[in-house]
Design an enzyme around this catalytic site. Structure first.
Site, short mmCIF file in Angstrom:
data_model
loop_
_atom_site.label_atom_id
_atom_site.label_comp_id
_atom_site.label_asym_id
_atom_site.label_seq_id
_atom_site.Cartn_x
_atom_site.Cartn_y
_atom_site.Cartn_z
N ARG A 236 0.84 -1.18 0.00
CA ARG A 236 0.00 0.00 0.00
C ARG A 236 0.88 1.24 0.00
NH1 ARG A 236 -3.03 -3.31 -1.15
NH2 ARG A 236 -5.15 -3.74 -0.42
N GLU A 265 -5.89 5.95 -6.70
CA GLU A 265 -5.98 5.04 -7.85
C GLU A 265 -7.40 5.06 -8.41
OE1 GLU A 265 -2.71 1.79 -6.10
OE2 GLU A 265 -4.82 1.24 -6.33
N HIS A 285 -1.11 -1.32 -9.98
CA HIS A 285 -1.72 -2.13 -8.91
C HIS A 285 -2.22 -3.46 -9.47
CE1 HIS A 285 -3.81 -1.89 -4.73
NE2 HIS A 285 -3.29 -3.09 -4.98
#
Length: 326
Positions: A236, A265, A285
């Site tokens: 993260r 994001e 991601h």
């Protein structure tokens, strides 16, 4: 049930075998990403079961209270993006399999791929070759170097195994209970956090983002790293203090980074400082985004919907919100 699935950006869920588990439900899949709460409320007004893909869309009280027909939220993994109390107050059940006993091989594999790509400069070499240039600099081998694994859980433990197989010296820093487990597995534990950052040639973060770990890596930590060291984050973005990584890379310690996670994001229009640094490898991601991992995750998620529809919900986070059918 009327089922809505948010944020299936690449429209992949329909291609998975487990999608057939939703046969008999009225299913709508959305491939875009909405941030406007009023627009989300209109989109989900008739939704009874809401499927979230990890943390792509936050579910806060202000939105929950605008969804009159919502009965169930079904997802997998942790839920810092969900206001559980607000769901409970509305009598909405949250079901989420936390899969605490199963390693996340997909994320560990991506982290290892990023390590090799960054240490050998693979993206830079590819970009140069497409521009007509041949061999633009030297990469670095991994054998004999020190792999620092920050957090020794399901993913960190797998990455440590990869490092050992590649002939790296594996160094662990984590909570004491995790350090004890690492010692039992034959790994060295750093003397302290400063020792860990100073010695690591490659340092990979593998922790959940909770209040205790937010900003756990700061500018002082990064400044201790070697000028040719690599930091990797597939966990993260919030584990690193805001702005600290970009500043550290500009200052030259560490010398490079490989990043799969960002503060906000999705990133649109390439608007992030790390994307413009030649010593950074970035991915959008995708740590958990494999066909096998999605099949595993969404089998759980769709099973949770069917269990709820049958009156016997599973993986219940807030059981006080559940009212069995008469």
């Amino acid at each position: 049930m009327r089922v809505s699935i948010l944020d299936d950006w690449s429209d992949t869920l329909r291609t998975l075998p487990c999608f057939s588990l939703l046969d008999g439900h009225e299913v709508t899949v959305f491939n875009d990403h909405l941030t406007d709460e009023a627009a989300l409320a209109r989109r989900l007004a008739e939704t009874e079961a809401l499927v979230l893909i990890r943390e792509r869309t936050p579910l806060r009280a202000s939105l929950i209270n605008r969804l009159p027909n919502l009965k169930l939220v079904s997802q997998r993994s942790v839920f810092p993006h969900i206001d559980v109390d607000a769901l409970t107050a509305r009598g909405v059940l949250l079901c989420s399999n936390l899969h605490s006993g199963s390693p996340s091989y997909a994320t560990a594999e991506l982290a290892w791929g990023l390590i090799i790509a960054a240490m050998r400069g693979i993206p830079q070499q590819m970009a140069a070759m497409k521009q007509g240039r041949w061999q633009v600099g030297l990469g670095s081998t991994l054998r004999g170097k020190t792999l620092g694994v920050f957090g020794y859980g399901r993913i960190g433990g797998e990455l440590a195994k990869y490092g050992r197989v590649f002939g790296m010296n594996v160094l662990i820093w984590a909570r004491e209970v995790s350090c004890e487990r690492a010692r039992a597995d034959g790994y060295e534990v750093a003397r302290d956090k400063a020792d860990f950052f100073c010695r690591s040639d490659v340092l990979s973060l593998h922790m959940r983002l909770v209040p205790a770990t937010r900003g756990i890596v700061d500018g002082e930590d990064l400044a201790r790293m070697k000028a040719d060291a690599l930091i990797v984050n597939t966990s993260r973005a919030g584990l690193v203090a805001p702005g600290a990584l970009a500043a550290a890379l500009e200052a030259g310690r560490p010398g490079r980074a490989a990043i799969d996670v960002f503060e906000v994001e999705p990133i649109e229009r390439g608007d992030h400082p790390l994307l413009h640094m030649n010593n950074v490898v970035c991915t959008p991601h995708i740590g958990y985004v494999t066909r096998e991992e999605f099949q595993l995750q969404f089998t759980d998620i769709f099973d949770q919907i069917n269990a709820f529809a049958a009156g016997a919900p599973v993986n219940v986070v807030n059981p006080q919100a559940f009212s069995p059918k008469a």
